[in-house]
Design an enzyme around this catalytic site. Structure first.
Site, mmCIF file in Angstrom:
data_model
loop_
_atom_site.group_PDB
_atom_site.id
_atom_site.type_symbol
_atom_site.label_atom_id
_atom_site.label_comp_id
_atom_site.label_asym_id
_atom_site.label_seq_id
_atom_site.Cartn_x
_atom_site.Cartn_y
_atom_site.Cartn_z
ATOM 1 N N CYS A 2 69.081 34.973 61.042
ATOM 2 C CA CYS A 2 68.114 35.043 59.788
ATOM 3 C C CYS A 2 68.314 33.203 59.931
ATOM 4 C CB CYS A 2 69.605 35.627 58.923
ATOM 5 S SG CYS A 2 69.512 37.110 58.819
ATOM 6 N N ARG A 27 64.643 31.109 65.616
ATOM 7 C CA ARG A 27 66.399 31.952 65.759
ATOM 8 C C ARG A 27 66.031 33.808 65.865
ATOM 9 N NH1 ARG A 27 69.787 28.059 63.025
ATOM 10 N NH2 ARG A 27 70.952 30.164 61.980
ATOM 11 N N TRP A 75 66.612 38.760 60.029
ATOM 12 C CA TRP A 75 66.906 39.084 61.560
ATOM 13 C C TRP A 75 68.178 40.489 61.097
ATOM 14 C CZ3 TRP A 75 71.115 40.857 64.730
ATOM 15 C CH2 TRP A 75 70.643 41.100 66.223
ATOM 16 N N ASN A 101 72.783 34.879 55.236
ATOM 17 C CA ASN A 101 72.937 34.831 56.722
ATOM 18 C C ASN A 101 74.459 35.096 56.634
ATOM 19 O OD1 ASN A 101 73.211 34.423 58.931
ATOM 20 N ND2 ASN A 101 72.297 32.153 59.220
ATOM 21 N N GLY A 102 73.981 36.391 57.671
ATOM 22 C CA GLY A 102 75.690 36.760 57.519
ATOM 23 C C GLY A 102 76.093 38.371 57.380
ATOM 24 N N GLU A 487 72.560 34.250 85.630
ATOM 25 C CA GLU A 487 71.984 34.238 84.516
ATOM 26 C C GLU A 487 70.614 33.800 85.366
ATOM 27 O OE1 GLU A 487 72.220 32.287 82.393
ATOM 28 O OE2 GLU A 487 70.800 30.620 82.064
ATOM 29 N N LYS A 491 67.778 35.339 81.965
ATOM 30 C CA LYS A 491 66.572 34.919 81.710
ATOM 31 C C LYS A 491 65.498 35.613 82.428
ATOM 32 C CE LYS A 491 67.680 31.943 79.971
ATOM 33 N NZ LYS A 491 68.424 31.796 80.069
ATOM 34 N N GLU A 494 65.520 38.770 79.938
ATOM 35 C CA GLU A 494 65.105 38.257 78.728
ATOM 36 C C GLU A 494 63.711 38.137 78.196
ATOM 37 O OE1 GLU A 494 67.677 34.552 78.180
ATOM 38 O OE2 GLU A 494 68.162 35.410 76.558
ATOM 39 N N HIS A 510 78.012 47.649 98.208
ATOM 40 C CA HIS A 510 78.157 48.222 97.391
ATOM 41 C C HIS A 510 78.309 49.357 96.805
ATOM 42 C CE1 HIS A 510 81.619 47.433 99.901
ATOM 43 N NE2 HIS A 510 81.564 45.512 99.319
ATOM 44 N N LYS A 609 67.821 33.316 68.778
ATOM 45 C CA LYS A 609 68.451 31.974 69.263
ATOM 46 C C LYS A 609 70.515 31.855 68.845
ATOM 47 C CE LYS A 609 68.269 28.748 71.789
ATOM 48 N NZ LYS A 609 68.336 28.948 73.117
#
Ligand code: M6R
Length: 614
Positions: A2, A27, A75, A101-102, A487, A491, A494, A510, A609
């Site tokens: 948010c 965000r 969000w 927000n929260g 990483e 990327k 996402e 394996h 974000k």
């Protein structure tokens, strides 16, 4: 997550709020809204599901006048993304509007209490409970809005950053925070509210970071007042933002992510500025100089982080163990915080976070702190919650990272870890002077090598188009480049929504090897270091099963090149610093695959974000 914007002053609030919401879009959010108090004494809320552009369209025929307002990008956590669940929320009388927000953890019991008092709820959100509670407390105890917010918040369990306005009080904007970020911009007789500095920076660079459990009262042409929940008066500390507007604009690039990929040489320069002294062949980090004994006496180093920052932490482990000979454990913060870990008072925790607001990382810090560990932060955002919760630390100084997919944050985190390790290793005597000088020199000039890789843009772009068909990717690396494989895979998934996994190359046999066929792209990170022959065998195993090999190799390589379908050559470097180079083509590959697939690169679906909820 948010985003919060607020304004009180002489200007028209609406354009400031909308522009602020656009600045916070990065965000991640799914609905947006605004509340305005006009000079006829009306309090209007306009809100819609979807993007800020929808909200603007929706408001085009509405009365959006007023010099005081609050706005929000939501969000979804409690209740689906919808017009009704979007913020701001009215209180029952429609006299108070609130953005939040929260997460209010005890919202169900508070809701039941308020229902019993006759309050009716329209949304499924925890936020509506808060605005109703403020109204109830205000009426019940005949309090001012400021006092009512303070009193209501003392009943709340959870995290919040809020902005509140009231119809009968057209000159007052109230804000408060616990656990979620909140900044106040101080203008000439006016105030701005933001979840971060981006909605504020074009109006003022004077800011106050609101502390946990602090409630702020802002009134036009008057000094702000701050009290905490225990009713102590807090003197606002005004600091100057070291940031300019161009840093949060695309500057001619089609996406923030591409801009940020290309900014990496500069970000690394800023990160090393005043710290890596190439001419003296020396690294000076005040956080290390001042606390070297904590590292000297450390029984162990714990690294805690999430996502990309966790991958940087894994590289940190390789670095610390090789050069400082201190045992290191790296763990994703969300696991660490809940598994009752063994923490000793002489442990050092390194908490890594771009945003400095990640809820799980913050909780891991609090846990380690409570057991007496020394906490060292590696954060990008200056003044962020994590930066303030740590005992000391080193900022990465990458500049604002707007693209949801971390790029320059990662390379600067790795650079900070390398600086820390080389400086500590030299102090401990585990890194000898000639080796130290070599490492410092290589680090100082690594940005030039990144420039060389960025110049491969066109060939990486055309290669990426070949792989838009793929449903899965495997990334393989060894040693320092095993975290880089993870990483690179993160990327790709996402922003292109292609499933990808990063593995230690030798682990492939394996299990993952079963997936390989002529369709499967395998990205192999194979620069010429000690394990080269081992990874060559891994590549042969892939080749024998007709996998499509994309290899990242050192310039002049012949053997792996001969087995590969596509090759990206990187300049020679020292193995421990190679992640700073090998990650660059992987970031570019993900970016161009995602663009070719028509994805929303900067704001990929479902992602935020800064993840301020657990
Ligand atoms: O702000 P932080 O570094 O604490 O964020 C941690 C993760 O949420 C973050 O790295 C996330 O995985 C990114 N989207 C990766 O690109």
């Amino acid at each position: 997550m948010c985003g919060i914007v607020g304004y009180i002053g002489d200007k028209d609030a609406f354009p400031i709020l909308i522009k602020g919401l656009h600045r916070l879009e990065y965000r991640g959010y799914d609905s947006a809204g605004v509340a305005l108090l006009n000079n006829k004494g009306e309090l209007h809320i306009f809100k819609t599901k979807g993007k800020v552009n929808n909200l603007e369209k929706y408001c085009s025929d509405k009365d959006v006048s007023g010099n005081i307002g609050i706005a929000h990008t939501r969000w979804a956590t409690h209740g689906e993304p919808s017009d009704i669940n979007a913020h701001p929320h009215y209180s029952q009388s429609k006299d108070i509007a609130l953005i939040h927000n929260g997460i209010i953890e005890n919202y169900l019991s508070l809701k039941q209490f308020l229902k019993d008092k006759g309050y009716i709820f329209k949304s499924e959100t925890d936020t509506e409970v808060l605005v109703q509670l403020i109204e109830y407390v205000k009426k019940e105890h005949k309090l001012s809005l400021y006092d009512a917010v303070q009193r209501a918040l003392s009943q709340v369990i959870g995290a919040y950053a809020i902005g509140v306005i009231e119809r009968q009080n057209p000159n007052v904007l109230i804000a408060a925070r616990k656990g979620s970020p909140l900044i106040i911009g101080v203008g000439e007789g006016e105030y701005f509210l933001g979840s971060d500095a981006s909605p504020i920076i074009e109006y003022t660079n004077k800011v106050v970071y609101v502390g946990d459990e602090e409630v702020v009262r802002m009134e036009k042409d008057r000094e702000m007042e701050i009290r905490n929940l225990s009713d102590s008066v807090i003197v606002p500390e005004i600091t100057e933002l070291q940031m300019d507007l161009s840093e949060i604009e695309k500057g001619g690039y089609p996406h923030f992510m591409l801009k940020e990929i290309f900014e990496q040489p500069r970000a690394l320069s800023l990160c090393m500025n005043g710290r890596v002294h190439e001419e003296l062949k020396e690294i000076k980090l005040s956080g290390i100089i001042d606390h070297i004994d904590r590292f000297r006496n450390a029984r162990r180093i714990l690294i805690s982080a999430c996502g990309t920052s966790w991958h940087a932490g894994l590289i940190g482990k390789y670095l610390f163990e090789q050069f400082c000979r201190i045992p290191v454990e790296v763990e994703v913060a969300s696991e660490f915080r809940y598994r009752n870990p063994v923490i000793f008072p002489n442990d050092v925790m390194i908490a890594i976070s771009q945003s400095g607001e990640t809820a799980d990382t913050l909780a891991a810090i609090e846990l380690a702190k409570s057991k007496g560990a020394f906490i060292y932060g590696v954060c990008n955002v200056v003044g962020s919650s994590i930066a303030r919760a740590t005992d000391t630390g080193t900022y990465t100084h990458a500049g604002p990272e707007i693209g949801v997919a971390s790029t320059k944050a990662f390379t600067t985190q790795v650079a900070v870890l390398a600086m820390m390790v080389f400086a500590i290793g030299r102090e401990l005597g585990t890194v000898k002077q000639d080796e130290y000088e070599k490492l410092v020199t290589e680090l100082a000039f690594i940005k030039n090598k990144i420039e060389e890789i960025l110049a491969l843009k066109d060939s990486i772009e055309s290669m990426s188009k070949v792989f838009t068909y793929a449903k899965n990717f495997i990334y393989l690396g060894r040693g320092f480049n095993y975290p880089v494989a993870m990483e690179g895979a993160l990327k790709l998934k996402e922003i292109s929504y292609i499933h990808a996994e990063g593995y230690p190359a030798a682990e492939m046999k394996h299990g993952p090897i079963a997936l390989i066929d002529e369709e499967m792209p395998i990205v192999v990170i194979a620069p010429k270091f000690a394990m080269y022959d081992k990874i060559l065998s891994n590549v042969q195993e892939v080749k024998a099963r007709n996998g499509r090999i994309i290899s990242i190799v050192t310039k002049g390589d012949t053997q792996i090149k001969a087995l590969s379908d596509f090759v990206i050559e990187i300049p020679e470097t020292i193995e421990c610093l190679s992640p700073l180079l090998t990650i660059i083509p992987l970031q570019m590959l993900s970016y161009y695959v995602a663009v070719a697939k028509g994805r929303n690169v900067d704001q990929p679906r479902n992602l935020a974000k800064s993840v301020t909820v657990e």
